[in-house]
Motif scaffolding. Structure first.
Motif, PDB file in Angstrom:
ATOM      1  N   VAL A  68       0.830  -1.210   0.000  1.00 31.24           N
ATOM      2  CA  VAL A  68       0.000   0.000   0.000  1.00 31.24           C
ATOM      3  C   VAL A  68       0.864   1.260   0.000  1.00 31.24           C
ATOM      4  O   VAL A  68       0.644   2.185  -0.783  1.00 31.24           O
ATOM      5  N   TYR A  69       1.855   1.301   0.892  1.00 28.78           N
ATOM      6  CA  TYR A  69       2.679   2.508   1.025  1.00 28.78           C
ATOM      7  C   TYR A  69       4.008   2.419   0.284  1.00 28.78           C
ATOM      8  O   TYR A  69       4.706   3.428   0.144  1.00 28.78           O
ATOM      9  N   GLY A  70       4.364   1.231  -0.181  1.00 28.84           N
ATOM     10  CA  GLY A  70       5.567   1.086  -0.987  1.00 28.84           C
ATOM     11  C   GLY A  70       6.675   0.343  -0.283  1.00 28.84           C
ATOM     12  O   GLY A  70       6.943   0.584   0.895  1.00 28.84           O
ATOM     13  N   MET A  71       7.335  -0.557  -1.007  1.00 25.98           N
ATOM     14  CA  MET A  71       8.428  -1.353  -0.454  1.00 25.98           C
ATOM     15  C   MET A  71       9.775  -0.644  -0.434  1.00 25.98           C
ATOM     16  O   MET A  71      10.652  -1.056   0.319  1.00 25.98           O
ATOM     17  N   PRO A  72      10.020   0.393  -1.242  1.00 27.43           N
ATOM     18  CA  PRO A  72      11.372   0.941  -1.331  1.00 27.43           C
ATOM     19  C   PRO A  72      11.877   1.600  -0.057  1.00 27.43           C
ATOM     20  O   PRO A  72      11.176   1.721   0.956  1.00 27.43           O
ATOM     21  N   CYS A  73      13.133   2.072  -0.169  1.00 24.00           N
ATOM     22  CA  CYS A  73      13.866   2.572   1.006  1.00 24.00           C
ATOM     23  C   CYS A  73      13.543   4.012   1.378  1.00 24.00           C
ATOM     24  O   CYS A  73      13.851   4.426   2.503  1.00 24.00           O
TER      25      CYS A  73
ATOM     26  N   GLN B 202      12.160  -3.036   1.926  1.00 27.91           N
ATOM     27  CA  GLN B 202      13.005  -2.487   2.989  1.00 27.91           C
ATOM     28  C   GLN B 202      12.354  -2.794   4.341  1.00 27.91           C
ATOM     29  O   GLN B 202      11.919  -1.935   5.087  1.00 27.91           O
ATOM     30  N   ASN B 203      12.276  -4.102   4.627  1.00 29.06           N
ATOM     31  CA  ASN B 203      11.579  -4.530   5.837  1.00 29.06           C
ATOM     32  C   ASN B 203      12.388  -4.291   7.097  1.00 29.06           C
ATOM     33  O   ASN B 203      11.827  -4.219   8.193  1.00 29.06           O
ATOM     34  N   MET B 204      13.699  -4.181   6.975  1.00 27.02           N
ATOM     35  CA  MET B 204      14.520  -3.934   8.155  1.00 27.02           C
ATOM     36  C   MET B 204      14.180  -2.578   8.775  1.00 27.02           C
ATOM     37  O   MET B 204      13.934  -2.470   9.981  1.00 27.02           O
ATOM     38  N   THR B 205      14.154  -1.549   7.951  1.00 27.10           N
ATOM     39  CA  THR B 205      13.802  -0.222   8.458  1.00 27.10           C
ATOM     40  C   THR B 205      12.360  -0.189   8.943  1.00 27.10           C
ATOM     41  O   THR B 205      12.061   0.384   9.997  1.00 27.10           O
ATOM     42  N   ARG B 206      11.460  -0.798   8.177  1.00 28.51           N
ATOM     43  CA  ARG B 206      10.052  -0.818   8.574  1.00 28.51           C
ATOM     44  C   ARG B 206       9.900  -1.419   9.973  1.00 28.51           C
ATOM     45  O   ARG B 206       9.152  -0.915  10.814  1.00 28.51           O
ATOM     46  N   ALA B 207      10.628  -2.514  10.228  1.00 24.34           N
ATOM     47  CA  ALA B 207      10.542  -3.170  11.540  1.00 24.34           C
ATOM     48  C   ALA B 207      11.271  -2.374  12.610  1.00 24.34           C
ATOM     49  O   ALA B 207      10.836  -2.331  13.765  1.00 24.34           O
ATOM     50  N   MET B 208      12.368  -1.756  12.253  1.00 26.93           N
ATOM     51  CA  MET B 208      13.128  -0.961  13.225  1.00 26.93           C
ATOM     52  C   MET B 208      12.305   0.223  13.733  1.00 26.93           C
ATOM     53  O   MET B 208      12.227   0.476  14.943  1.00 26.93           O
TER      54      MET B 208
END
Length: 362
Positions: free
Chosen positions: A278-283, A316-322
């Motif tokens: 929905v909001y986008g996977m990129p960094c 960019q799931n690392m940042t999303r989770a962080m």
């Protein structure tokens, strides 16, 4: 129904929760980082990732182990050590640590250095500082990632009850590596939201109004002409602004809209991990923050669900989770972060000691 966060948590419990929660999210993302094809992620890690994992050979962070911190987590720890050792933010000390503790281990290329990967903004800074010999204050690039936001999380925790001081430190530190107003304004906005949660406030539709009141009080460096609740200005109204402000307060308005979406039964994102689509996977920071706000509002009292949906969304799931881990960690406090996540962090003792000390003296 969304349970109200407990009001009996101390600031120190929330601060430790935010600090550890961010590093848990970072470590959870280390293995399955940057899968933009979710079928490939499922092939390598199964239908649902629920713990720390080793990176796959020949992918990002290869050679690191489950429970390790990425370079972003390492930078966050470096900031925390500087804050504690100097009893507050000392930019010269932080820059010295970059020069002495990080930059000698880099070579200006992406797949290098601690954590196995170096972000664009840090590569830009390294090239300007080390290769070109430029001074701090003249090395920032225009990368639109969240690198600075991740490392300034300890600043948001330290100065959560001093918004003007927090904003000044965050802007100054962000500007070391990232020069764009959009990145800087969104970084300050996220830190302002985190500060509110650390003081026991909910991430709900009204949080943006709270932040706008801080703008009107001169505590947050945004320009605005509207009245409370975004009502139009009237003749004789004076603009709320500070010297060097960001052009508009829009970065402060987004969190409230994301919270509305999370709490509105008419808005459906199922499973919640698809927030990444929905909001986008990129960094870029403008993809990452809306997803983190949404997950933190939807799972405000369920740390595990929040960070695991962040991870399983890919990209960019690392940042999303962080970032999600920091917000929900602040809401629930450190005691509601599952012990299995804390105990399997490979720098557990260091992280817990810093978590106990990070809020002091602000």
């Amino acid at each position: 129904m969304h349970p109200t966060p407990p009001n009996d948590l101390s600031f120190e419990q929330r601060a430790a929760g935010a600090f550890v929660g961010a590093l848990v999210g970072d470590a959870l993302g280390l293995g399955p980082h940057w899968y933009y094809n979710l079928e490939e992620q499922v092939r390598d890690y199964g239908e649902w990732i629920d713990d720390y994992t080793d990176p796959q050979p020949e992918r990002y962070h290869a050679g690191s182990k489950a429970g390790d911190s990425s370079q972003q987590g390492i930078l966050m720890l470096l900031m925390a050590h500087s804050l504690i050792d100097c009893d507050g933010y000392d930019e010269a000390d932080f820059c010295r640590r970059l020069d002495e503790e990080l930059f000698p281990n880099l070579d200006g290329t992406p797949v290098s250095g601690p954590g196995g990967y170096t972000s664009q903004s840090i590569r830009d800074a390294w090239n300007a500082r080390v290769r070109d010999g430029r001074s701090w204050g003249d090395v920032a690039g225009r990368a639109d990632n969240t690198e600075a936001l991740e490392r300034v999380l300890p600043l948001a925790i330290r100065y959560a009850r001093q918004p003007r001081r927090m904003a000044k430190a965050v802007v100054s530190n962000t500007a070391l590596t990232q020069s764009g107003d959009i990145v800087q304004s969104m970084t300050v906005a996220f830190c302002a939201v985190l500060a509110q949660l650390l003081q026991g406030r909910r991430l709900d539709a009204d949080i943006s109004s709270t932040l706008m009141r801080q703008v009107k009080a001169g505590d947050l460096p945004f320009h605005t002409i509207v009245r409370d609740d975004l009502q139009p200005p009237q003749p004789g109204d004076i603009e709320a602004s500070l010297d060097g402000v960001f052009a508009s307060p829009d970065a402060l308005l987004s969190p409230g809209y994301m919270a509305c979406a999370a709490h509105d039964p008419g808005v459906t994102i199922e499973p919640a991990s698809k927030v990444s689509i929905v909001y986008g996977m990129p960094c870029a920071i403008y993809h990452q923050l809306p997803a983190a706000y949404y997950l933190a509002a939807r799972f405000e009292q369920d740390f595990e669900s929040a960070v695991l949906h962040a991870i399983n969304g890919g990209g960019q799931n690392m940042t999303r989770a962080m970032l999600t881990g920091a917000l929900v960690g602040a809401s629930v406090g450190i005691d509601k972060i599952p012990e299995r996540f804390i105990n399997r962090l490979n720098r557990r003792d260091e992280i817990l000691e810093l978590a106990q000390r990070i809020s002091g003296g602000g």
